[in-house]
Design a protein around this motif. Structure first.
Motif, PDB file in Angstrom:
ATOM      1  N   ARG A 141       0.815  -1.211   0.000  1.00 47.12           N
ATOM      2  CA  ARG A 141       0.000   0.000   0.000  1.00 47.12           C
ATOM      3  C   ARG A 141       0.855   1.271   0.000  1.00 47.12           C
ATOM      4  NH1 ARG A 141      -3.180  -0.954   4.392  1.00 47.12           N
ATOM      5  NH2 ARG A 141      -1.688   0.092   5.746  1.00 47.12           N
ATOM      6  N   GLY A 142       1.880   1.305   0.852  1.00 43.06           N
ATOM      7  CA  GLY A 142       2.732   2.491   0.900  1.00 43.06           C
ATOM      8  C   GLY A 142       3.414   2.756  -0.429  1.00 43.06           C
ATOM      9  N   ARG A 143       3.909   1.701  -1.043  1.00 42.20           N
ATOM     10  CA  ARG A 143       4.607   1.859  -2.327  1.00 42.20           C
ATOM     11  C   ARG A 143       3.658   2.377  -3.411  1.00 42.20           C
ATOM     12  NH1 ARG A 143       8.093  -3.101  -3.442  1.00 42.20           N
ATOM     13  NH2 ARG A 143       9.258  -2.023  -1.807  1.00 42.20           N
ATOM     14  N   VAL A 144       2.432   1.866  -3.414  1.00 44.59           N
ATOM     15  CA  VAL A 144       1.463   2.296  -4.425  1.00 44.59           C
ATOM     16  C   VAL A 144       1.148   3.780  -4.278  1.00 44.59           C
ATOM     17  CG1 VAL A 144      -0.932   2.036  -5.194  1.00 44.59           C
ATOM     18  CG2 VAL A 144       0.455   0.008  -4.744  1.00 44.59           C
ATOM     19  N   VAL A 145       0.982   4.238  -3.039  1.00 45.08           N
ATOM     20  CA  VAL A 145       0.669   5.660  -2.828  1.00 45.08           C
ATOM     21  C   VAL A 145       1.858   6.539  -3.191  1.00 45.08           C
ATOM     22  CG1 VAL A 145      -0.025   7.398  -1.139  1.00 45.08           C
ATOM     23  CG2 VAL A 145      -1.072   5.138  -1.088  1.00 45.08           C
ATOM     24  N   VAL A 146       3.079   6.081  -2.923  1.00 44.89           N
ATOM     25  CA  VAL A 146       4.253   6.858  -3.331  1.00 44.89           C
ATOM     26  C   VAL A 146       4.340   6.939  -4.857  1.00 44.89           C
ATOM     27  CG1 VAL A 146       6.766   7.035  -3.267  1.00 44.89           C
ATOM     28  CG2 VAL A 146       5.531   6.315  -1.228  1.00 44.89           C
ATOM     29  N   ILE A 147       4.005   5.845  -5.543  1.00 45.68           N
ATOM     30  CA  ILE A 147       3.987   5.878  -7.008  1.00 45.68           C
ATOM     31  C   ILE A 147       2.940   6.884  -7.491  1.00 45.68           C
ATOM     32  CG2 ILE A 147       3.470   4.536  -9.089  1.00 45.68           C
ATOM     33  CD1 ILE A 147       4.651   2.099  -7.627  1.00 45.68           C
ATOM     34  N   LEU A 148       1.785   6.909  -6.834  1.00 50.29           N
ATOM     35  CA  LEU A 148       0.790   7.925  -7.161  1.00 50.29           C
ATOM     36  C   LEU A 148       1.389   9.315  -7.009  1.00 50.29           C
ATOM     37  CD1 LEU A 148      -2.165   8.928  -7.649  1.00 50.29           C
ATOM     38  CD2 LEU A 148      -2.466   8.811  -5.158  1.00 50.29           C
ATOM     39  N   GLU A 149       2.077   9.553  -5.897  1.00 52.82           N
ATOM     40  CA  GLU A 149       2.701  10.859  -5.670  1.00 52.82           C
ATOM     41  C   GLU A 149       3.751  11.152  -6.734  1.00 52.82           C
ATOM     42  OE1 GLU A 149       4.394  13.765  -3.581  1.00 52.82           O
ATOM     43  OE2 GLU A 149       2.382  14.012  -4.348  1.00 52.82           O
ATOM     44  N   GLY A 150       4.365  10.082  -7.278  1.00 50.19           N
ATOM     45  CA  GLY A 150       5.368  10.273  -8.315  1.00 50.19           C
ATOM     46  C   GLY A 150       4.821  10.955  -9.563  1.00 50.19           C
ATOM     47  N   PHE A 151       3.510  10.848  -9.767  1.00 49.90           N
ATOM     48  CA  PHE A 151       2.914  11.553 -10.904  1.00 49.90           C
ATOM     49  C   PHE A 151       3.023  13.062 -10.735  1.00 49.90           C
ATOM     50  CE2 PHE A 151       1.088   7.423 -11.722  1.00 49.90           C
ATOM     51  CZ  PHE A 151       0.917   7.391 -13.089  1.00 49.90           C
ATOM     52  N   TRP A 152       3.244  13.515  -9.501  1.00 56.93           N
ATOM     53  CA  TRP A 152       3.462  14.949  -9.280  1.00 56.93           C
ATOM     54  C   TRP A 152       4.700  15.418 -10.048  1.00 56.93           C
ATOM     55  CZ3 TRP A 152       0.529  18.561  -6.760  1.00 56.93           C
ATOM     56  CH2 TRP A 152       1.133  19.799  -6.509  1.00 56.93           C
ATOM     57  N   ALA A 153       5.743  14.611 -10.011  1.00 57.71           N
ATOM     58  CA  ALA A 153       6.958  14.961 -10.746  1.00 57.71           C
ATOM     59  C   ALA A 153       6.686  15.033 -12.240  1.00 57.71           C
ATOM     60  CB  ALA A 153       8.056  13.946 -10.459  1.00 57.71           C
ATOM     61  N   VAL A 154       5.871  14.110 -12.746  1.00 56.61           N
ATOM     62  CA  VAL A 154       5.509  14.133 -14.166  1.00 56.61           C
ATOM     63  C   VAL A 154       4.816  15.452 -14.506  1.00 56.61           C
ATOM     64  CG1 VAL A 154       4.124  13.025 -15.963  1.00 56.61           C
ATOM     65  CG2 VAL A 154       5.330  11.618 -14.268  1.00 56.61           C
ATOM     66  N   GLY A 155       3.879  15.850 -13.646  1.00 59.53           N
ATOM     67  CA  GLY A 155       3.161  17.097 -13.888  1.00 59.53           C
ATOM     68  C   GLY A 155       4.055  18.316 -13.801  1.00 59.53           C
ATOM     69  N   TRP A 156       4.974  18.302 -12.831  1.00 58.89           N
ATOM     70  CA  TRP A 156       5.863  19.464 -12.686  1.00 58.89           C
ATOM     71  C   TRP A 156       6.837  19.539 -13.864  1.00 58.89           C
ATOM     72  CZ3 TRP A 156       4.990  22.573  -8.328  1.00 58.89           C
ATOM     73  CH2 TRP A 156       5.794  23.709  -8.240  1.00 58.89           C
ATOM     74  N   ILE A 157       7.260  18.391 -14.362  1.00 63.35           N
ATOM     75  CA  ILE A 157       8.118  18.378 -15.555  1.00 63.35           C
ATOM     76  C   ILE A 157       7.335  18.906 -16.759  1.00 63.35           C
ATOM     77  CG2 ILE A 157       9.300  16.856 -17.189  1.00 63.35           C
ATOM     78  CD1 ILE A 157      10.072  15.119 -14.730  1.00 63.35           C
ATOM     79  N   MET A 158       6.064  18.521 -16.861  1.00 66.87           N
ATOM     80  CA  MET A 158       5.221  19.068 -17.928  1.00 66.87           C
ATOM     81  C   MET A 158       5.152  20.587 -17.825  1.00 66.87           C
ATOM     82  SD  MET A 158       2.185  16.203 -17.701  1.00 66.87           S
ATOM     83  CE  MET A 158       0.973  17.250 -18.498  1.00 66.87           C
ATOM     84  N   ALA A 159       4.999  21.091 -16.593  1.00 68.42           N
ATOM     85  CA  ALA A 159       4.958  22.544 -16.390  1.00 68.42           C
ATOM     86  C   ALA A 159       6.278  23.177 -16.816  1.00 68.42           C
ATOM     87  CB  ALA A 159       4.660  22.856 -14.925  1.00 68.42           C
ATOM     88  N   ALA A 160       7.399  22.522 -16.466  1.00 64.82           N
ATOM     89  CA  ALA A 160       8.707  23.065 -16.832  1.00 64.82           C
ATOM     90  C   ALA A 160       8.899  23.075 -18.344  1.00 64.82           C
ATOM     91  CB  ALA A 160       9.807  22.246 -16.156  1.00 64.82           C
ATOM     92  N   LEU A 161       8.407  22.043 -19.015  1.00 67.56           N
ATOM     93  CA  LEU A 161       8.513  22.001 -20.482  1.00 67.56           C
ATOM     94  C   LEU A 161       7.663  23.101 -21.118  1.00 67.56           C
ATOM     95  CD1 LEU A 161       8.358  18.141 -21.045  1.00 67.56           C
ATOM     96  CD2 LEU A 161      10.320  19.631 -21.502  1.00 67.56           C
ATOM     97  N   ILE A 162       6.448  23.271 -20.594  1.00 64.33           N
ATOM     98  CA  ILE A 162       5.588  24.346 -21.100  1.00 64.33           C
ATOM     99  C   ILE A 162       6.229  25.699 -20.810  1.00 64.33           C
ATOM    100  CG2 ILE A 162       3.335  25.478 -20.860  1.00 64.33           C
ATOM    101  CD1 ILE A 162       2.195  22.675 -20.190  1.00 64.33           C
TER     102      ILE A 162
END
Length: 461
Positions: A141-162
């Motif tokens: 369970r902990g690992r799954v929620v951390v992976i969910l949080e990892g999508f934050w990095a994806v979004g912030w990278i998208m923001a940086a690219l934009i």
């Protein structure tokens, strides 16, 4: 007999889990993209609208005022009307408001719309993590929620690219960047009709037939034959937990299982049993919000103030942001090895050291190196924090408990961007990041006082 929640806890990670994680993760990434974009918009508006540091700090902070309110009310609503419903509504609210912000004619209009954006953003995060944690198999369970949080990095990278490719194209580049924020409004439909409602929430509301249907869908995805008896019947003998799971507890009858959440409903997050963990969680949330948003919302503008042009400062920010992904990956692994509390505390200490080094950095190489270290440790800490939060509260108060902690943390995210210009006037970036480092240390000390929930069933909270 086993209860529905025990049947979910004992499942392997299936296609259904992956779909829920990915579907929630996209919403999470879109949230991060929206938050990240404002840091690049601030830097651009400082140039194109000749805004003062005070005006910029309000543009950066007002969204967090909305996020504080959104986190508190979103969690309460999630316990009242369901996790999925609130998740979809928040995407719609902040997506439409971000698109409208692209049409802003002045600072006042932009500030009002950013406040509305914040309402949706703040409500989404604790609700999404609660939904995912309530479906994830107990042993991971902990690992799954951390992976969910990892999508934050994806979004912030998208923001940086934009920010790097779109914002600098002209005076209206920031408007086109914000217009991309309409995407979450459309994605709200996917969440509303494509993701399941929490089984624990459905049971707490007496909607046992819906809960049973969802559990059977997940069992079917794992290749487990559905129980032949009526809703609430035991899982078949072949439905054994994965290796490494604790043996299933003695089952409660359906009436008893349904009544358990009801008996928890009167327990406040400040009850004698929960108040210590609530206080510690709130301190961690405050410290990590203060330092993260104070640093990263101002990062492009601080680089511009040090003499770098927009394109170069945005490029450095993009490189620094990339280090968020390995930070999440390492935290996702360690959280099931070291446990939640130690992983959270270690990453907070690493964040403190990195913040101090960033304040002392005086060349492009040292700025990038210290910034990447700050991204790595800070975002790993975020992942561990979102994993441990939902595990601290019983079902009836899980949404409101995590939402209240997030809301308190948003107070820090309001204060920090406003405080940066004041600290710069009093000193320089050494003072700014020295204060951030101190906040990380306080958060790390609070993290050590949280209970360890590795491998513990949510019902045993």
């Amino acid at each position: 007999m086993t209860t529905r929640t025990e049947r979910l806890d004992g499942l392997p990670f299936t296609r259904k889990h992956r779909r829920l994680l990915f579907g929630s993760g996209i919403g999470w990434a879109l949230d991060a993209m929206d938050v990240g974009l404002i840091s690049f918009v601030m830097a651009a508006l400082a140039v194109h609208w000749s805004l003062t540091p005070t005006e910029l700090s309000w543009i950066g902070s007002i969204g967090f005022v909305g996020m504080a309110l959104g986190a508190a009310f979103g969690g309460l609503l999630a316990d009242k009307i369901g996790r999925r419903q609130v998740f979809a509504a928040t995407l719609l609210v902040y997506g439409l408001a971000t698109g409208a912000a692209a049409l802003s004619t002045g600072v006042a209009m932009l500030i009002v719309l950013r406040f509305i954006v914040g309402l949706g953003l703040g409500a989404e995060l604790p609700v999404a993590s609660t939904l995912v944690s309530e479906f994830a198999p107990r042993r991971i369970r902990g690992r799954v929620v951390v992976i969910l949080e990892g999508f934050w990095a994806v979004g912030w990278i998208m923001a940086a690219l934009i920010g790097y490719f779109v914002v600098p194209v002209g005076d209206d580049g920031w408007r086109w960047a914000l217009a991309v924020g309409l995407v979450p409004a459309a994605y709200a439909l996917v969440v509303r009709f494509g993701l399941p409602e929490s089984v624990r929430y459905l049971e707490s509301r007496g909607r046992v037939d819906e809960a049973e249907r969802i559990v059977r869908d997940y069992e079917a995805s794992a290749g487990i034959e559905a129980p032949g008896a009526a809703a609430g019947a035991a899982a078949p003998a072949t439905a054994q937990p994965d290796a490494g799971d604790a043996p299933p507890a003695t089952a409660q009858p359906d009436a008893e299982a349904a009544s358990a959440p009801a008996s928890e409903a009167g327990e406040s997050i400040w009850s004698p049993r929960l108040r210590r963990r609530t206080a510690a969680l709130w301190i961690v949330w405050f410290g990590i919000n203060f330092s993260y948003y104070g640093a990263f919302i101002w990062l492009p503008s601080l680089l511009v103030s040090q003499g770098f042009d927009l394109v170069r400062s945005f490029g450095y920010t993009l490189i620094i942001t990339l280090a968020q992904l390995p930070g999440y990956a390492v935290a996702a692994w360690l959280i099931e090895v070291w446990g939640r509390r130690v992983t959270l505390a270690v990453f907070l200490v690493g964040s403190a050291v990195a913040a101090g080094l960033f304040g002392l950095a005086d060349s492009p190489a040292t700025i990038i190196a210290a910034g990447m270290a700050l991204s790595f440790f800070n975002l790993g800490a975020w992942g561990a924090l979102y994993a441990i939060g939902p595990e601290l509260y019983p079902t009836a108060t899980r949404g409101s408990g995590t939402g209240a902690a997030a809301a308190f943390g948003r107070i820090a995210s309001i204060i920090a961007p406003l405080l940066v210009p004041i600290l710069l006037d009093l000193g320089d970036t050494v003072m700014v990041f020295g204060v951030f480092a101190a906040a990380f240390v306080v958060a790390a000390l609070a993290a050590f006082s949280l209970p360890e929930r590795k491998g513990v069933a949510l019902e045993d909270t």
